[in-house]
Design an enzyme around this catalytic site. Structure first.
Site, PDB file in Angstrom:
ATOM      1  CG  LEU A  43      32.175  -8.326  16.032  1.00 22.25           C
ATOM      2  CD1 LEU A  43      31.475  -9.320  16.216  1.00 22.25           C
ATOM      3  CD2 LEU A  43      33.590  -7.955  16.839  1.00 22.25           C
ATOM      4  CB  ALA A  44      33.568  -4.054   9.704  1.00 24.83           C
ATOM      5  CG  ASN A  95      37.368   7.932  11.781  1.00 20.72           C
ATOM      6  OD1 ASN A  95      38.312   9.057  12.986  1.00 20.72           O
ATOM      7  ND2 ASN A  95      37.835   7.847  10.785  1.00 20.72           N
ATOM      8  CB  SER A 119      44.955   7.421  14.849  1.00 20.41           C
ATOM      9  OG  SER A 119      45.703   7.335  13.092  1.00 20.41           O
ATOM     10  CG  HIS A 135      45.103  12.292  13.908  1.00 21.81           C
ATOM     11  ND1 HIS A 135      44.608  11.126  12.639  1.00 21.81           N
ATOM     12  CD2 HIS A 135      46.477  11.392  13.977  1.00 21.81           C
ATOM     13  CE1 HIS A 135      45.398  10.113  12.663  1.00 21.81           C
ATOM     14  NE2 HIS A 135      46.053   9.987  12.897  1.00 21.81           N
ATOM     15  CG  ASN A 136      41.205  11.275  10.557  1.00 21.01           C
ATOM     16  OD1 ASN A 136      41.871  10.875  11.477  1.00 21.01           O
ATOM     17  ND2 ASN A 136      40.867  10.524   9.440  1.00 21.01           N
ATOM     18  NE  ARG A 179      43.399  13.489   0.476  1.00 27.60           N
ATOM     19  CZ  ARG A 179      43.001  12.092   1.901  1.00 27.60           C
ATOM     20  NH1 ARG A 179      41.853  11.651   1.899  1.00 27.60           N
ATOM     21  NH2 ARG A 179      44.379  12.103   2.514  1.00 27.60           N
TER      22      ARG A 179
HETATM   23  C1  6PG Z   1      43.391   6.585  10.776  1.00 29.86           C
HETATM   24  C2  6PG Z   1      42.992   6.876   9.101  1.00 29.86           C
HETATM   25  C3  6PG Z   1      41.601   6.493   9.866  1.00 29.86           C
HETATM   26  C4  6PG Z   1      41.040   6.349   7.897  1.00 29.86           C
HETATM   27  C5  6PG Z   1      40.515   7.271   7.617  1.00 29.86           C
HETATM   28  C6  6PG Z   1      41.311   7.881   5.395  1.00 29.86           C
HETATM   29  O1  6PG Z   1      43.912   7.797  11.347  1.00 29.86           O
HETATM   30  O2  6PG Z   1      43.397   5.543  10.579  1.00 29.86           O
HETATM   31  O3  6PG Z   1      42.394   8.586   9.344  1.00 29.86           O
HETATM   32  O4  6PG Z   1      40.824   6.432  10.399  1.00 29.86           O
HETATM   33  O5  6PG Z   1      42.073   6.143   6.947  1.00 29.86           O
HETATM   34  O6  6PG Z   1      39.385   8.052   7.371  1.00 29.86           O
HETATM   35  O7  6PG Z   1      40.613   9.079   5.941  1.00 29.86           O
HETATM   36  P1  6PG Z   1      40.080   9.333   4.419  1.00 29.86           P
HETATM   37  O8  6PG Z   1      39.134   7.637   3.537  1.00 29.86           O
HETATM   38  O9  6PG Z   1      38.758  10.180   4.505  1.00 29.86           O
HETATM   39  O10 6PG Z   1      41.261   9.340   3.402  1.00 29.86           O
END
Ligand code: 6PG
Length: 478
Positions: free
Chosen positions: A10-11, A102, A128, A185-186, A287
């Protein structure tokens, strides 16, 4: 009363998903390793819906209707295995464990296969939209067995984001497909963020446009075909002034981008699949480079720039907008193409129109563009690459002159634009009749007898480089 679903972990993400479920009329059993978090949630939000407080996993499991649905929201990696290990003996055949974090898709595939042997469903779900999305409607990408989706889908669809009443949630494919789609997606998210960053740098360093002014430009851009969540929040960040110093917020933030790993995973997986996601890869590397503080300090002192001074045309802002649009389109094209390769490799029936439609709302890469992408893949004739869909072939052709001008200007000014430029290289690589690979094949054949094909004959050939340079037919060794 039996609970419809249990949530353990529950974070903030787990708590918000639990609240979202409860607000949508589901009875949610709550569990956390330390009970304080459960109690805090109940104290603050207990009136939002029906919650069942539990202190142990056994209590959590006992409180659920069958088949039981237990959603895990803990840190990816070992913590997920540890919760599964504890849950497994408490569950019965047909019950469903849902991992909404994730997680890496290979872990999900492994867990799904292991639990399937025990007649338990394991569903890796990509979620997401960050904290806000989890609470008010995320984009949801579930994998796992189709059968498990029958029991789980209605709940997830109810709490997901909606576009014209349609849920941004649909079963995407078996085993790890949900987490794979979320990972890609990420990857697209990384590229999208990087191209926006490149536009910002160009407008600032190239045209001297200050962040506050850029905020207005981004707000304007958000009304056109770039309209998206990331452009919207970029306008907000650029417009923000640091209270302490009165400086633009972006000027007081250390320019070293963090990453938790999903972008990197996308690239590793793309390398394994042989999928050319160059823009996504460049965004991960950008990055990494930004975070090499010590080397960047030395680089500033030691490396020459020799920039060429160039006249910034009046059209520059619009040029950058178009370059941004084209590069963004390439990132989506690369990500979606990677999904096609993965579907073949892993035996998933990934439907690109459905996946694009899940990303239309709720998620971080939500954008107007995704409506057109959805349409492009819903057409009877599916494009082999997003850029071949007629609407996008035209859009990118229209943006091309500006895109080339911007990349050329950036190079002359010494402003790094790795995703703008690599996306353009990908585009040119796709459209060029002949590419440099012919010479590479010659090199490989010379130093390693790796053989080559001929443009004018079937078969595989090798030149006797060390002898009389005559050609022989050879066995293909790649
Ligand atoms: C989402 C984001 C989420 C998270 C990422 C950020 O879709 O809601 O992608 O999963 O914010 O993990 O990733 P980084 O910390 O690698 O930028």
């Amino acid at each position: 009363m039996s609970a419809h679903i249990g949530v353990t972990g529950l974070a903030v993400m787990g708590a918000n998903l639990a609240r979202n479920l409860a607000r949508n009329g589901f009875t949610v059993a709550l569990h956390n390793r330390s009970v304080e978090k459960t109690d805090t949630l109940l104290e603050k939000y207990g009136t939002e819906g029906d919650f069942v407080r539990t202190e142990t996993l056994q209590e959590l499991v006992d409180s659920l209707e069958k088949p039981r649905r237990v959603l895990i929201m803990v840190k990816a990696g070992k913590p997920v295995d540890s919760v599964i290990e504890q849950l497994e003996p408490l569950l019965e055949a047909g019950d469903i464990i849902i991992d909404a974090g994730n997680s890496h898709y290979e872990d999900t595939r492994r867990r799904e296969a292991a639990l399937a042997k025990k007649d338990l469903h394991f569903v890796g779900v990509g979620v997401s939209g960050g904290e806000e999305g989890a609470l008010n409607g995320p984009s949801i990408m579930p994998g796992g067995s189709k059968e498990s989706y029958m029991a789980l889908g209605p709940l997830l669809e109810k709490i997901s984001a909606k576009v014209d009443g349609e849920p941004c949630c649909a079963w995407v494919g078996t085993d790890g497909a949900g987490h794979f789609v979320k990972m890609v997606h990420n990857g697209i998210e990384y590229a999208d963020m990087q191209v926006i960053g490149e536009a910002f740098d160009l407008l600032r360093s190239g045209a001297g446009i200050e962040p506050a002014e850029q905020s207005k430009i981004f707000t304007e851009w958000n009304k056109g075909d770039l309209s998206s969540f990331l452009i919207e929040i970029s306008a907000e960040v650029l417009g923000h002034v640091d209270a302490k110093t009165g400086k633009p917020f972006v000027d007081v933030v250390v320019d070293a981008a963090g990453q938790k790993g999903t972008g990197r995973w996308t690239v590793i997986s793309a390398l394994e699949l042989g999928s050319p996601v160059s823009g996504i890869a460049e965004s991960v590397f950008a990055r990494a480079l930004s975070s090499q503080a010590a080397q960047r300090k030395l680089g500033q002192e030691m490396l020459a720039g020799n920039e060429v001074s160039v006249e910034i045309p009046e059209t520059f802002v619009e040029d950058v907008r178009q370059a941004l649009y084209a590069s963004k389109l390439v990132s989506y094209a690369q990500g979606l193409d990677m999904l096609t390769s993965a579907a073949k490799e892993y035996g998933w029936d990934l439907k690109l129109d459905e996946i694009a439609s899940l990303w239309r709302a709720g998620c971080i890469i939500r954008a107007e563009l995704l409506k057109d992408i959805t349409k492009a893949y819903a057409a009877d004739e599916k494009p082999a690459n997003l850029l071949f869909a007629p609407a996008f072939t035209k859009a990118i052709a229209d943006a091309l002159p500006a895109w080339r001008r911007v990349v050329a200007t950036a190079v002359q000014l010494g402003i790094p634009v790795p995703v703008f430029s690599s996306s353009l290289a990908y585009y040119d690589g796709l459209r060029r009749k002949r590419v440099a690979a012919a010479l590479i094949q010659g090199q490989r054949d010379l130093f390693g007898a790796h053989t080559y094909g001929r443009v004018d004959a079937e078969g595989t050939f090798h030149t006797l480089w060390g002898e009389d340079k005559s050609e022989i037919e050879a066995v293909d060794t790649h």
